[in-house]
Design an enzyme around this catalytic site. Structure first.
Site, short mmCIF file in Angstrom:
data_model
loop_
_atom_site.label_atom_id
_atom_site.label_comp_id
_atom_site.label_asym_id
_atom_site.label_seq_id
_atom_site.Cartn_x
_atom_site.Cartn_y
_atom_site.Cartn_z
N ARG A 18 0.82 -1.22 0.00
CA ARG A 18 0.00 0.00 0.00
C ARG A 18 0.85 1.27 0.00
O ARG A 18 0.59 2.19 -0.77
CB ARG A 18 -0.96 0.00 1.20
CG ARG A 18 -2.04 -1.08 1.09
CD ARG A 18 -2.88 -1.14 2.33
NE ARG A 18 -2.02 -1.46 3.48
CZ ARG A 18 -2.33 -1.23 4.75
NH1 ARG A 18 -3.48 -0.66 5.05
NH2 ARG A 18 -1.52 -1.57 5.71
N ASN A 36 -6.03 -2.96 1.96
CA ASN A 36 -6.02 -4.41 2.12
C ASN A 36 -7.46 -4.89 2.25
O ASN A 36 -8.30 -4.20 2.82
CB ASN A 36 -5.27 -4.82 3.38
CG ASN A 36 -3.77 -4.67 3.26
OD1 ASN A 36 -3.22 -4.60 2.17
ND2 ASN A 36 -3.09 -4.60 4.39
#
Length: 92
Positions: A18, A36
């Site tokens: 990320r 996620n």
């Protein structure tokens, strides 16, 4: 402007996917978000000029150094006019 939503599978959580995605998006001037998912995948939205979004889509095929990407599912969507790239919380 185009917008692509991707679901990236493989070993993609716990490997700085990320944060690295956010950095790459900012470098290429792409807006959107990444998060996620509970099933171990990563979902991201890339919005911007076609060439810049294409760079993010290429990057998603391998992700950061520690990731092992097994697949990327891509869906085109209508752009929403996003102007920043953010890491969204995991929905669990």
């Amino acid at each position: 402007m185009i917008r692509s939503r991707v679901i990236v599978s493989g070993q993609v959580q716990g490997v700085f996917f990320r944060d690295t995605c956010r950095q790459v998006a900012q470098r290429h001037g792409v807006a959107g978000w990444v998060r996620n998912l509970p099933d171990g995948t990563v979902e991201a939205v890339f919005e911007g000029p076609s060439a810049a979004v294409a760079e993010l889509l290429r990057w998603a095929q391998h992700g950061p150094e520690a990731a092992v990407v097994d697949g990327v599912r891509r869906h085109e969507e209508a752009p929403e006019g996003l102007i920043t790239f953010e890491i969204h919380p995991t929905p669990w």
